[in-house]
Design a protein around this motif. Structure first.
Motif, PDB file in Angstrom:
ATOM      1  N   ASP A  80       0.816  -1.220   0.000  1.00  0.00           N
ATOM      2  CA  ASP A  80       0.000   0.000   0.000  1.00  0.00           C
ATOM      3  C   ASP A  80       0.847   1.266   0.000  1.00  0.00           C
ATOM      4  O   ASP A  80       0.464   2.273  -0.592  1.00  0.00           O
ATOM      5  N   LEU A  81       2.017   1.206   0.633  1.00  0.00           N
ATOM      6  CA  LEU A  81       2.924   2.351   0.558  1.00  0.00           C
ATOM      7  C   LEU A  81       3.360   2.586  -0.877  1.00  0.00           C
ATOM      8  O   LEU A  81       3.461   3.737  -1.332  1.00  0.00           O
ATOM      9  N   GLY A  82       3.621   1.509  -1.572  1.00  0.00           N
ATOM     10  CA  GLY A  82       4.010   1.630  -2.979  1.00  0.00           C
ATOM     11  C   GLY A  82       2.918   2.291  -3.795  1.00  0.00           C
ATOM     12  O   GLY A  82       3.186   3.183  -4.614  1.00  0.00           O
ATOM     13  N   ARG A  83       1.673   1.886  -3.556  1.00  0.00           N
ATOM     14  CA  ARG A  83       0.544   2.497  -4.278  1.00  0.00           C
ATOM     15  C   ARG A  83       0.414   3.975  -3.926  1.00  0.00           C
ATOM     16  O   ARG A  83       0.176   4.820  -4.800  1.00  0.00           O
ATOM     17  N   LEU A  84       0.592   4.280  -2.651  1.00  0.00           N
ATOM     18  CA  LEU A  84       0.463   5.672  -2.213  1.00  0.00           C
ATOM     19  C   LEU A  84       1.520   6.540  -2.874  1.00  0.00           C
ATOM     20  O   LEU A  84       1.241   7.635  -3.365  1.00  0.00           O
ATOM     21  N   MET A  85       2.755   6.060  -2.925  1.00  0.00           N
ATOM     22  CA  MET A  85       3.834   6.845  -3.525  1.00  0.00           C
ATOM     23  C   MET A  85       3.627   6.991  -5.029  1.00  0.00           C
ATOM     24  O   MET A  85       3.936   8.035  -5.605  1.00  0.00           O
ATOM     25  N   ARG A  86       3.094   5.959  -5.656  1.00  0.00           N
ATOM     26  CA  ARG A  86       2.835   6.063  -7.101  1.00  0.00           C
ATOM     27  C   ARG A  86       1.776   7.114  -7.368  1.00  0.00           C
ATOM     28  O   ARG A  86       1.905   7.922  -8.287  1.00  0.00           O
ATOM     29  N   GLN A  87       0.733   7.116  -6.543  1.00  0.00           N
ATOM     30  CA  GLN A  87      -0.318   8.124  -6.726  1.00  0.00           C
ATOM     31  C   GLN A  87       0.202   9.522  -6.434  1.00  0.00           C
ATOM     32  O   GLN A  87      -0.098  10.471  -7.158  1.00  0.00           O
ATOM     33  N   ALA A  88       0.999   9.625  -5.389  1.00  0.00           N
ATOM     34  CA  ALA A  88       1.556  10.938  -5.049  1.00  0.00           C
ATOM     35  C   ALA A  88       2.472  11.432  -6.162  1.00  0.00           C
ATOM     36  O   ALA A  88       2.520  12.623  -6.475  1.00  0.00           O
ATOM     37  N   GLY A  89       3.192  10.503  -6.778  1.00  0.00           N
ATOM     38  CA  GLY A  89       4.117  10.872  -7.842  1.00  0.00           C
ATOM     39  C   GLY A  89       3.428  11.408  -9.084  1.00  0.00           C
ATOM     40  O   GLY A  89       4.070  12.027  -9.940  1.00  0.00           O
ATOM     41  N   GLU A  90       2.116  11.188  -9.186  1.00  0.00           N
ATOM     42  CA  GLU A  90       1.384  11.697 -10.345  1.00  0.00           C
ATOM     43  C   GLU A  90       1.064  13.178 -10.196  1.00  0.00           C
ATOM     44  O   GLU A  90       0.630  13.818 -11.150  1.00  0.00           O
ATOM     45  N   HIS A  91       1.290  13.692  -9.007  1.00  0.00           N
ATOM     46  CA  HIS A  91       1.012  15.118  -8.786  1.00  0.00           C
ATOM     47  C   HIS A  91       2.229  15.902  -9.250  1.00  0.00           C
ATOM     48  O   HIS A  91       3.320  15.763  -8.682  1.00  0.00           O
ATOM     49  N   PRO A  92       2.106  16.738 -10.292  1.00  0.00           N
ATOM     50  CA  PRO A  92       3.293  17.364 -10.893  1.00  0.00           C
ATOM     51  C   PRO A  92       4.082  18.252  -9.932  1.00  0.00           C
ATOM     52  O   PRO A  92       5.315  18.244  -9.937  1.00  0.00           O
ATOM     53  N   ASP A  93       3.360  19.013  -9.110  1.00  0.00           N
ATOM     54  CA  ASP A  93       4.074  19.901  -8.180  1.00  0.00           C
ATOM     55  C   ASP A  93       4.921  19.108  -7.191  1.00  0.00           C
ATOM     56  O   ASP A  93       6.043  19.487  -6.874  1.00  0.00           O
TER      57      ASP A  93
END
Lengths: 355, 203
Positions: free
Chosen positions: B117-130
């Motif tokens: 789940d941490l991996g999923r969270l970081m992947r989603q966060a990484g989609e935020h350009p800022d």
């Protein structure tokens, strides 16, 4: 290893001297030792190879330059820093831990102060593994920052050796801020460090196009303040209005990394201007920090037209930094800025003498 | 002749005595040495497990700060994932704190779920350009990956220590020494297949 031929020659001379005095049995001893020293030296155990380039990515001169610099890092800070460049090394994290253990990085003494940089040219990844004794000094976030914001910026334009050297400067600076009691630690590493895409062959990133805003009639102090703002914003535009002509020409081919700009911004924030010296023709200015602030370099300004511009090109010629990031002068390269340092006491290497 | 017969009798007696003494020494020293080796092996396993626990706790402790910092960048739909990560980290911390005996399988399962789940969270966060372009994300990523890597190394070393210890227990002498001395085999740090099943989260 220069001592080998000297010792061998000395023993040969001794043998000849003894033979000349008629000591026929005695001269066999030094002769035999001389032969052993001169002929056997290729098999003598050497120190660890600090830069192991398995794919010939670095030129010989680059490899030697890196080895020499890392040897100095060991001598100055007790850090055993080695580099391995290879191809298809597998899981880079696993490779780094295994290599650390197999080659006993940082095993001298009981401080576990080893660093290992691994670059896999096929996977296009780089990893800096940190030994147990240095984990508190080079935390993972710092290592990632060095890799992403300094090292790989050079890798992207094919300057691998320069990228490693530039990152070593940051490592030295960090080691100096953390200098203190060396606590005993396990030898080897436990997976600390960071892995990043190496960005080999990616090419240079497009420079920022934003300009700095500076008022008409701005003084050198104002220009310096504008430069500090540009560095804080990581503005790597080589055509900034605050740069002189020669500086723009120099920066056109310059790799200006985010880490360098952050470093510059921090330096400017922490370095007060103590004196402003103007040339007789009023077309050049030198801003000096207090001499005791050894890491605060002087800044050069040139008047072009009616505006003051920062002359980084002139500074690059005349102001150099030692391994400890303290500035010194190349007196012969001061050119038109010599007026700023008249009366300043310098040692033989150009370092200002602090009164 | 009598002297020769007497000498042969003495030699035979000494040899028999030596054999008996050597057998006795062997019967005592081999189990004793085996026991010492097994105890040292068990200590190595405990030390390696302590390293695993410390790295698990280190990663679990990173999660609250990470979640707090990422929250402002996450969409409403990601809120569930954020809560899931937080709950998993808390469960893992509790398991590490409460376990009286090393429950490696349970802890491995909690760890695997948190990693996922941490991996999923970081992947989603990484989609935020800022967030992706800034140093903050680089820092988060480095801290998490650093923790994961330390955990991998600690897990690998723990399993190596367990393998050597368990092999010693199953050895010819080890199996006879282990039972009366209360030495038992240890579990590897591996998640069971059920570890990736959905974790019940209560809101």
């Amino acid at each position: 290893m220069a001592v080998v031929p000297v010792v061998g020659a000395g023993l040969l001379l001794l043998a000849l001297l003894l033979a000349g005095r008629g000591w026929r049995l005695a001269w066999w001893g030094p002769l035999g030792l001389a032969a052993l020293v001169l002929l056997g030296s290729p098999w003598w155990p050497r120190g660890p190879e600090l830069v192991e380039d398995r794919v010939g990515l670095l030129a010989d001169a680059e490899r030697e330059r890196l080895s020499d610099y890392h040897a100095l890092l060991g001598a100055d800070h007790g850090i055993d820093y080695r580099v391995v460049i290879g191809r298809e090394l597998g899981d880079l994290d696993r490779f780094a831990v295994d290599h650390f253990r197999r080659h006993g990085l940082g095993a001298g003494g009981d401080a576990g102060r080893g660093l290992l940089l691994v670059l896999d040219v096929a996977a296009n990844e780089v990893r800096l593994e940190v030994g147990h004794g240095l984990e508190a000094v080079f935390v993972d976030a710092f290592v990632a920052y060095v890799e992403a914001r300094q090292m790989t910026e050079f890798f992207a334009v094919g300057r691998v050796a320069d990228g490693i050297l530039a990152s070593t400067e940051l490592i030295v600076a960090q080691a100096e801020t953390a200098e203190g009691e060396v606590l005993p630690a396990l030898a080897g590493s436990g997976g600390a460090g960071a892995r990043m895409p190496a960005r080999l062959g990616e090419g240079a990133t497009a420079a920022d196009e934003a300009q700095v805003v500076i008022a008409d009639g701005a003084t050198p102090h104002d220009v310096l303040a504008a430069y500090r703002r540009a560095m804080q914003q990581r503005n790597d535009n080589p055509e900034l209005a605050i740069y002189g002509r020669e500086t723009r020409r120099m920066l056109a081919d310059w790799v200006m990394t985010p880490a360098q700009m952050d470093n510059m911004a921090r330096s400017l924030a922490g370095c007060p201007v103590a004196r402003e010296l103007t040339a007789a023709d009023a077309r050049r200015v030198v801003l000096l920090a207090p001499v005791a602030e050894r890491r605060c370099p002087p800044y050069f300004f040139v008047r072009e037209g009616e505006a003051w511009r920062l002359d980084l090109a002139g500074m690059m010629q005349a102001v150099r930094f030692g391994r400890d990031n303290r500035w010194r002068l190349e007196v012969g390269a001061l050119g038109p800025y010599g007026f700023g340092f008249e009366g300043m006491a310098l040692d033989a290497n150009g370092y200002p003498v602090v009164p | 002749m009598d002297a020769g017969n007497g000498k042969r009798g003495i030699d035979g007696g000494i040899v028999r005595l030596l054999i008996i003494v050597l057998l006795g020494v062997g019967l005592i020293s081999v189990p004793w040495l085996t026991h010492s080796r097994l105890v040292a092996g068990e200590e190595a396993v405990d030390a390696a497990w302590a390293d695993v626990e410390s790295n698990l706790q280190r990663r679990a402790d990173l999660v609250p700060n990470l979640v707090r910092s990422l929250r402002q960048y996450m969409t409403h739909e990601s809120e569930t994932l954020v809560r899931l990560v937080r709950e998993r980290a808390e469960a893992l911390s509790e398991a590490l704190g409460e376990a009286h005996e090393i429950e490696t399988s349970r802890i491995a399962g909690l760890d695997a779920a948190l990693s996922q789940d941490l991996g999923r969270l970081m992947r989603q966060a990484g989609e935020h350009p800022d967030l992706r372009s800034g140093d903050q994300f680089l820092r988060f990523q480095a801290q998490l990956e650093g923790s994961e890597n330390r955990l991998n190394v600690a897990r690998m070393r723990y399993n190596e220590a367990v393998r050597e210890y368990n092999a010693g227990l199953r050895g010819f002498v080890g199996r006879w020494v282990a039972e009366p001395m209360g030495l038992r085999s240890r579990d590897y740090f591996e998640a069971s297949p059920a570890a990736t099943e959905p974790f019940a989260v209560e809101f």
